[in-house]
Structures are given as structure tokens and as C-alpha cells.
Scaffold this motif. Structure first.
Motif, short mmCIF file in Angstrom:
data_model
loop_
_atom_site.label_atom_id
_atom_site.label_comp_id
_atom_site.label_asym_id
_atom_site.label_seq_id
_atom_site.Cartn_x
_atom_site.Cartn_y
_atom_site.Cartn_z
N TRP A 43 0.86 -1.18 0.00
CA TRP A 43 0.00 0.00 0.00
C TRP A 43 0.90 1.23 0.00
CZ3 TRP A 43 -3.21 -1.67 4.90
CH2 TRP A 43 -3.94 -2.82 4.59
N THR A 44 0.60 2.16 -0.88
CA THR A 44 1.37 3.41 -0.96
C THR A 44 0.48 4.57 -0.51
OG1 THR A 44 0.75 3.65 -3.29
CG2 THR A 44 2.82 2.49 -2.80
N GLY A 45 1.00 5.79 -0.66
CA GLY A 45 0.24 6.96 -0.25
C GLY A 45 0.45 7.35 1.20
N PHE A 46 1.46 6.77 1.85
CA PHE A 46 1.77 7.13 3.23
C PHE A 46 2.88 8.18 3.26
CE2 PHE A 46 0.08 2.82 3.59
CZ PHE A 46 -0.86 2.98 4.59
N ARG A 47 3.00 8.81 4.44
CA ARG A 47 4.06 9.79 4.68
C ARG A 47 4.79 9.34 5.94
NH1 ARG A 47 -0.04 14.84 4.13
NH2 ARG A 47 -1.21 13.40 5.48
N GLU A 48 5.82 8.53 5.72
CA GLU A 48 6.62 7.97 6.80
C GLU A 48 5.77 7.14 7.78
OE1 GLU A 48 10.45 10.79 7.17
OE2 GLU A 48 8.63 11.66 8.03
N PRO A 49 5.23 6.02 7.33
CA PRO A 49 4.46 5.15 8.24
C PRO A 49 5.36 4.56 9.30
CG PRO A 49 4.89 4.01 6.17
CD PRO A 49 5.35 5.44 5.97
N CYS A 50 4.90 4.61 10.57
CA CYS A 50 5.75 4.23 11.70
C CYS A 50 5.26 3.01 12.46
CB CYS A 50 5.85 5.40 12.67
SG CYS A 50 6.84 6.78 12.06
N ASP A 51 3.95 2.87 12.63
CA ASP A 51 3.42 1.80 13.44
C ASP A 51 2.05 1.41 12.92
OD1 ASP A 51 3.42 -0.05 15.58
OD2 ASP A 51 2.29 1.33 16.84
N ILE A 52 1.61 0.18 13.25
CA ILE A 52 0.37 -0.37 12.72
C ILE A 52 -0.41 -1.03 13.85
CG2 ILE A 52 -0.64 -2.03 11.09
CD1 ILE A 52 2.00 -1.85 9.50
N ALA A 53 -1.72 -0.78 13.88
CA ALA A 53 -2.64 -1.51 14.75
C ALA A 53 -3.78 -2.02 13.88
CB ALA A 53 -3.18 -0.61 15.86
N ILE A 54 -4.30 -3.20 14.19
CA ILE A 54 -5.41 -3.78 13.44
C ILE A 54 -6.50 -4.14 14.44
CG2 ILE A 54 -6.17 -5.62 11.90
CD1 ILE A 54 -3.29 -5.89 10.95
N VAL A 55 -7.66 -3.53 14.30
CA VAL A 55 -8.79 -3.74 15.21
C VAL A 55 -10.07 -3.72 14.40
CG1 VAL A 55 -10.04 -2.86 17.22
CG2 VAL A 55 -7.55 -2.63 17.12
N ASP A 56 -10.91 -4.75 14.58
CA ASP A 56 -12.23 -4.81 13.95
C ASP A 56 -12.16 -4.56 12.45
OD1 ASP A 56 -13.41 -5.34 16.40
OD2 ASP A 56 -13.81 -3.22 16.83
N GLU A 57 -11.20 -5.23 11.80
CA GLU A 57 -11.03 -5.20 10.35
C GLU A 57 -10.67 -3.81 9.82
OE1 GLU A 57 -14.30 -7.08 8.39
OE2 GLU A 57 -13.79 -9.04 9.21
N LEU A 58 -10.14 -2.98 10.68
CA LEU A 58 -9.59 -1.70 10.26
C LEU A 58 -8.11 -1.67 10.61
CD1 LEU A 58 -12.35 0.88 11.30
CD2 LEU A 58 -11.79 0.10 8.98
N VAL A 59 -7.33 -1.03 9.75
CA VAL A 59 -5.89 -0.93 9.93
C VAL A 59 -5.54 0.53 10.23
CG1 VAL A 59 -3.63 -1.33 8.89
CG2 VAL A 59 -5.56 -2.82 8.29
N TYR A 60 -4.93 0.76 11.38
CA TYR A 60 -4.54 2.10 11.82
C TYR A 60 -3.04 2.24 11.64
CZ TYR A 60 -9.10 1.96 14.20
OH TYR A 60 -10.44 1.84 14.49
N VAL A 61 -2.62 3.25 10.88
CA VAL A 61 -1.19 3.42 10.60
C VAL A 61 -0.75 4.80 11.09
CG1 VAL A 61 0.62 3.42 8.85
CG2 VAL A 61 -1.37 1.92 8.58
N ALA A 62 0.07 4.82 12.14
CA ALA A 62 0.67 6.08 12.60
C ALA A 62 1.72 6.52 11.60
CB ALA A 62 1.29 5.88 13.98
#
Length: 310
Positions: free
Chosen positions: A230-249
């Protein structure tokens, strides 16, 4: 650096559509005289918050309302990075400059150590974790040199992103046996990493890697086969996955990119994007509790931010 009032004004309400959040001002209440260092965040089933941080008190435990519960790890956990809590409520903590990952109980008992204390796998490391922030290390190595993140898969496999002084992902059995390593230093192409900074495993066993300086999330099979990115990030640092959603700091990197958080589906479709809105550098760590509250570590001021769903 933004002060607390400016940060709260800029980030009072964030999100889009049905995913909107309100910042809880001055949420974390530490004992008098304590400071919070550069932090990682994990939560247990009671929504207690574990702050693995670079301070005199490396593990600080807070209740969901932000009140102090406990601290531990003094003298041992000297260089915090990310944190992961598995289904059995064991904490996995990369001790960055010691080149190990420790598995602990929530009370601080060390159960297991991955790697060898103070034995960097990269012989070219000069003692500074910033050595390869502007260019990838020249070659890949075994575990570990400045490990950054940990994740546990559905089968109990332990995955480590290895990190500032390396460009690899390592997979271990639950007992600590090394099963496989993959990745190479580089800025383009499948399996090339430039600071693999955070890692999570979804319910199907896919391994998601925040390839920070390459502005992407790469996705692999449990065996390390490249699947997609997956592209379109600006320096992705960390990932959490909860309830079929992906959270990217995102945004807490050497280029001070303007992002703060992206929320995507498991297929990579963008659901919501938060900008840091002039409130300093971006987010280094992300965690989501059972109520849907989102915790972010904002690097400027080393602030632990809590956002609750509206």
C-alpha cells in the motif's frame, strides 16, 4: 515544537464521516515530577494502558481514565521502541540499543528474551541509531541490530522488524527458534526495506510492515512471500489492526512529513486520514482499545494523546 494548548486546539476533533474523534485534553496523569519519554503504547483487556518509554520509569501503567497504576522495568528496559501485547496478555518489547526483544508479564516478570543482550548483529554499527536514517545499511544481517517492532501471528509465530541497523523481518517459533528471515536494504522493489519500523499480523496471517522511509506498507505471507503493498503514506511508523480496520501512525520520521494517522480497510482502501495540522511532528506509535479510543504518541513534547469516538 508546539505547546500543549496549541496541539489541543489544532487536534480537538479529527477524522471523517462515521470515524470522528475528540481529543481528551491532558489525559495521562503521571506522578509529580515524572516525565514521559519517547513512548510506545499497548492496552490490555481491561483497557489499562502500558507506556513503554524512554524515561527513568520505562514502563508506566495507567488506568483508562489516565490515572497512575504502576511502573516497572527500571534498570533493564533502557531503550524503548514499540510494544505489542498478545492474546494471552504478554508484552513483547524491543529494547532498541540492547538489540533484544523481551517477553514480559503485565507486572514486569521477564519470561523470554529473543536475541543476545548488547550484541548487535551488524558489525558496522557505530553506536548511534541514527546512522542509517538517511541511507539504508549496506547489507542485511541476522537478528538483531536495533530491532523496532514485534507482532504475534495467529499460530503463535513471533515476527520482529529489524529495524534501524538492519533491513529484515525475522520469524520465530513461540519458543524462540528462528524460522526465517527476509528482506534486503533498498528503496524500491518488493522486499526492499529502508527502516522497517513497525509490524502487525492480521487474522489471516498476513504480515504488514511499515516500511517507513519508503513511504509504504509492504504485505507478506507468513513465510515471507511478497503479496502486495500500500502506498500513499508519509513515513508510516506503526500499525494496529482492530475490527477489520488498519490504523497506521505516520509522520514521525527524518523528513517531518505532515501526516498523523491513516485508517484503512484490510484491502488497503483509505477510510480516514488525519493531518498533524501544524502541531509538531507526527505519530510514532498507535494503539486502539476495546471502546474504539485511539492512542497516539506525538513526538513533539513526547505526549501521549487519547482520542475517543464521537
Amino acid at each position: 515544537m508546539a505547546d500543549g494548548a496549541a496541539l489541543e486546539a489544532d487536534l480537538e476533533v479529527v477524522g471523517d464521516g462515521d470515524l470522528r474523534y475528540r481529543l481528551v485534553p491532558d489525559w495521562a496523569r503521571l506522578p509529580s515530577g515524572w516525565t514521559l519519554g519517547h513512548s510506545a503504547v499497548a492496552v490490555d483487556r481491561r483497557d489499562r494502558v502500558y507506556l513503554f518509554n524512554r524515561s527513568e520509569h520505562p514502563m508506566i501503567v495507567l488506568d483508562p481514565d489516565g490515572s497512575f497504576v504502576d511502573s516497572w522495568g527500571e534498570g533493564l528496559l533502557t531503550s524503548a521502541h514499540h510494544a505489542h501485547m498478545d492474546e494471552e496478555e504478554h508484552l513483547y518489547l524491543p529494547v532498541l540499543h540492547s538489540h533484544v526483544v523481551v517477553k514480559c508479564t503485565t507486572g514486569g516478570e521477564v519470561l523470554q528474551t529473543f536475541g543476545e543482550w548488547n550484541r548487535p548483529a551488524n558489525p558496522d554499527w557505530n553506536g548511534d541509531h541514527r546512522q542509517w536514517m538517511r541511507t539504508p545499511p549496506p547489507r542485511a544481517h541476522g537478528p538483531f541490530c536495533l530491532p523496532t517492532g514485534v507482532a504475534v501471528g495467529p499460530d503463535g509465530s513471533v515476527y520482529v522488524s529489524d529495524g534501524y541497523g538492519n533491513a529484515r523481518i525475522h520469524r520465530f517459533t513461540p519458543d524462540g527458534e528462528l524460522l526465517a528471515s527476509w528482506g534486503r536494504p533498498g528503496t524500491t522493489g518488493p522486499g526492499a526495506f529502508f527502516t522497517p519500523h513497525g509490524i502487525r499480523v492480521d487474522g489471516t496471517g498476513r504480515v504488514l510492515v511499515a516500511d517507513r522511509q519508503n513511504d509504504r506498507v509492504q504485505i507478506f505471507s507468513p513465510e515471507g512471500e511478497y503479496l502486495t503493498e500500500w502506498t500513499g503514506f508519509r513515513e508510516p511508523c506503526d500499525i494496529a489492526i482492530v475490527d477489520e480496520l488498519v490504523y497506521v501512525a505516520e509522520g514521525a520520521g527524518v523528513h517531518r512529513a505532515p501526516g498523523l494517522l491513516q485508517i484503512r480497510t484490510l484491502d488497503g482502501d483509505l477510510v480516514s486520514a488525519w493531518d498533524r495540522r501544524g502541531a509538531g511532528r507526527g505519530a510514532h506509535d498507535v494503539c486502539v482499545d476495546s471502546t474504539g479510543a485511539v492512542y497516539l504518541n506525538a513526538l513533539d513534547g513526547n505526549r501521549l494523546l487519547k482520542f475517543v469516538p464521537i
